[in-house]
Design a protein around this motif. Sequence first.
Motif, short mmCIF file in Angstrom:
data_model
loop_
_atom_site.label_atom_id
_atom_site.label_comp_id
_atom_site.label_asym_id
_atom_site.label_seq_id
_atom_site.Cartn_x
_atom_site.Cartn_y
_atom_site.Cartn_z
N ALA B 8 0.84 -1.19 0.00
CA ALA B 8 0.00 0.00 0.00
C ALA B 8 0.88 1.25 0.00
O ALA B 8 1.80 1.38 0.81
N MET B 9 0.58 2.14 -0.92
CA MET B 9 1.35 3.36 -1.04
C MET B 9 0.99 4.32 0.09
O MET B 9 -0.17 4.47 0.45
N VAL B 10 2.01 4.97 0.64
CA VAL B 10 1.77 5.98 1.66
C VAL B 10 1.88 7.36 1.01
O VAL B 10 2.85 7.64 0.31
N TYR B 11 0.87 8.16 1.26
CA TYR B 11 0.86 9.51 0.69
C TYR B 11 0.87 10.53 1.82
O TYR B 11 0.52 10.24 2.95
N ARG B 12 1.24 11.74 1.45
CA ARG B 12 1.19 12.83 2.41
C ARG B 12 0.05 13.75 2.02
O ARG B 12 -0.13 14.06 0.83
N PHE B 204 -0.49 14.93 7.50
CA PHE B 204 -1.01 13.56 7.67
C PHE B 204 -0.41 12.63 6.63
O PHE B 204 -0.14 13.04 5.50
N LEU B 205 -0.22 11.40 7.03
CA LEU B 205 0.07 10.35 6.06
C LEU B 205 -1.25 9.63 5.81
O LEU B 205 -2.09 9.52 6.71
N ILE B 206 -1.42 9.18 4.59
CA ILE B 206 -2.68 8.51 4.26
C ILE B 206 -2.41 7.29 3.38
O ILE B 206 -1.53 7.32 2.52
N GLU B 207 -3.13 6.21 3.66
CA GLU B 207 -3.02 4.99 2.87
C GLU B 207 -4.43 4.53 2.53
O GLU B 207 -5.33 4.65 3.35
N ALA B 208 -4.56 3.98 1.33
CA ALA B 208 -5.87 3.41 0.96
C ALA B 208 -5.84 1.92 1.24
O ALA B 208 -4.85 1.25 0.96
N GLY B 209 -6.92 1.43 1.80
CA GLY B 209 -7.00 0.00 2.11
C GLY B 209 -8.01 -0.73 1.25
O GLY B 209 -8.26 -1.92 1.44
N SER B 210 -8.65 0.00 0.34
CA SER B 210 -9.69 -0.62 -0.50
C SER B 210 -9.84 0.22 -1.76
O SER B 210 -9.43 1.39 -1.79
N LEU B 217 -9.44 8.95 -2.27
CA LEU B 217 -8.12 9.58 -2.21
C LEU B 217 -7.80 10.33 -3.51
O LEU B 217 -7.21 11.42 -3.48
N GLU B 218 -8.23 9.76 -4.62
CA GLU B 218 -8.00 10.42 -5.92
C GLU B 218 -8.59 11.81 -5.97
O GLU B 218 -8.14 12.66 -6.73
N ASN B 219 -9.61 12.03 -5.17
CA ASN B 219 -10.30 13.32 -5.21
C ASN B 219 -9.75 14.36 -4.25
O ASN B 219 -10.30 15.44 -4.14
N ILE B 220 -8.72 14.01 -3.53
CA ILE B 220 -8.11 15.03 -2.67
C ILE B 220 -6.63 15.15 -3.02
O ILE B 220 -6.02 14.23 -3.56
N GLN B 221 -6.10 16.32 -2.68
CA GLN B 221 -4.70 16.57 -3.04
C GLN B 221 -3.76 15.73 -2.18
O GLN B 221 -3.83 15.81 -0.94
N HIS B 222 -2.94 14.92 -2.83
CA HIS B 222 -2.01 14.09 -2.07
C HIS B 222 -0.74 13.86 -2.87
O HIS B 222 -0.74 13.94 -4.10
N HIS B 223 0.34 13.62 -2.18
CA HIS B 223 1.63 13.37 -2.83
C HIS B 223 2.23 12.13 -2.19
O HIS B 223 2.05 11.91 -1.00
#
Lengths: 289, 382
Positions: B8-12, B204-210, B217-223
């Motif tokens: 799972a990719m970790v995004y900021r 925040f760090l964010i990961e998608a689990g599903s 997640l695609e709809n919010i700004q993340h790197h």
Amino acid sequence: MTFEHEVATKVAVPDGLPMAPRPFVIRRTRRETYDTFTLELESTIKTKPFSFAPGQFNMVYVFGVGEVPISISGDPDNMDKLLHTARAVGTVTKRMSALGKGDVLGIRGPFGAAWPLAEAKGKDVVIVAGGIGLPPLRPSIYSIMRNRGEYGRVCLLYGARTPSDILFPREMETWRKKHGIDVFITVDRSMKGWKGNVGVVTTLIPKATIDPLNTLAMIVGPEVMMRFSALELLKRGIDPATIYVSMERNMKCGIGLCGHCQFGPHFICKDGPVFPYNRIKELLMKREI
Amino acid sequence: MFQVAVTAMVYRIETAAVQSLIEVLHQQNYSVLGPTLRDGSIVYDELHDASDLPMGWTEEQRPGYYRIRKRNDEALFGFTLGPHSWKKFLFPSISKLFSASRNAKGFNVLKDKAEPKGGTKPLAFFGVRPCELHAIEIQDKVFASGDYKDPQYNNVRAQVFIVAVNCSHPAETCFCSSMGTGPGVEGQYDLALTEIIDEKQHFFLIEAGSPKGEQVLENIQHHPAEGNEVSKGEDVVRTAASNMKRTLDTRGIKELLYENAEHPEWEKVGARCLSCANCTLVCPTCFCNTVEDSTDLGGTEATRTRKWDSCFTLDFSYIHGGNIRTSTKARYRQWMTHKLASWIDQFGTSGCVGCGRCITWCPVGIDITDETRVIRDNNGSA
């Protein structure tokens, strides 16, 4: 879970909304004793006959009043009528006892594990009943009578509080005379005119006409009575693995979701009410479980 | 145990993106529920926007003690757990099971109103702690995996979107490490957050689990998070684990409690216990319930209502002729033995997730970890 025995016969679960009762109409009522009655019910949905296995119970609903678990007391081979025998002791059962022909009750069920009648084949059978514990055993007796040749000696030991508390007296006479079932009855307290046994039901166990080495026992009654009956049967040399009891606890759902009927790790509603004695004997010996 | 895909990719995401996250969930028709400050405690309720989160608040918890207090930063998840758990949404404290109407033939159950289907909006749980994620999975086993499934629970549960949050600040009453339920998020979630906050930075760090989570997640700004950011996130969980003081030794716990049903400690704890049922109400896994049947004044419309019940009430064990568990001792023993031992036989898992709510919200501060310790230390003294 590791148990020494398999769960008594499991019965398929009915479909539909699990907490919604199905209307049944009262076809006949029968007063058994001063406080005990039998209702003969019929499904209002003709296409769905009611089938059950001996030992199972229903959640019986009185419109707007409440719902209680009551074991089925009728013949498992007669799917047209559903019989419940109950003592009028609580809000729901008192109300139920006042209902008459044509009134409608709600039924959810049948629930729970059944008596091991298949396992009993080829064996002697001793049935020990205390008070209102007899109705839950009657379906087994009907089933045994229907297939009488497949069982050895069959012995019913029944204890009631007083002679006027004795349930199904005439029927028991038929069982004795026509179906070769040895019936022994005792009462806790005698009354004028009573010539039979006096004493708790365990005092009948030495009289049971069975071969202890090839016997299956079914016991229903108050917990203390079941505990002592089992111990007395063990004294007669009956294998503990062939003793079965039917437990009772408060129940709100009958389907393992309300938590009320827990007895140690068991849900009486779905793991029981019929249990092999070996599976619950330690719990039976403890108080307030 | 279900393991999250290690790939799972970790995004900021920046703190402002928390607001976007709530907005996206709203746009996807979710009713967003999460922690908010009310009446001196952090409870779960509707989140209209990120400002409803208890920013800058934390709490102090001890046996029989809960107080909120201000933090000296603007952390959004700088607290642990309040009295509420997510069960109040999945298994409401009061719900109608069916209504029925009298007719010429007796009565009929009104199917349309029976066990309402998910007519309401799907729910998004925003800020689910690791222990609570486990608690939800435990209640899934109760209500969604047996021969009989609870239709209400399943209808709501099937649509829940879970935003989990890694724990950074275990309360003094927490013991999730012992129960294997935290402080790191594990299990089935849609998104998982880790809050990184110090003097220099707040993100925040964010990961998608599903797939559902990925789509949000695609709809919010993340790197993609950088290596040192990812390790900061791991530090948060590691620090939380090492800051957790309370423990519960679960080795052979089932046998321990089964064999000690007559232990003298039950008498002692029974003398302290008020039988108030607080522990069962705040417990995120306790599922016992009762039903009430009633009618309108005319006696023509009947309703069955389900309500949370507790094994601590006398009525709970009533059968004709009396109650089974008359003593408080027996009721405490039932609760604790069920939670830690018989639950394992029934559902293949402990009923305890180590959230510590039963300790915090017990008016006399009875501590399930202490009770277990006393029994273990004097094993077999019955």
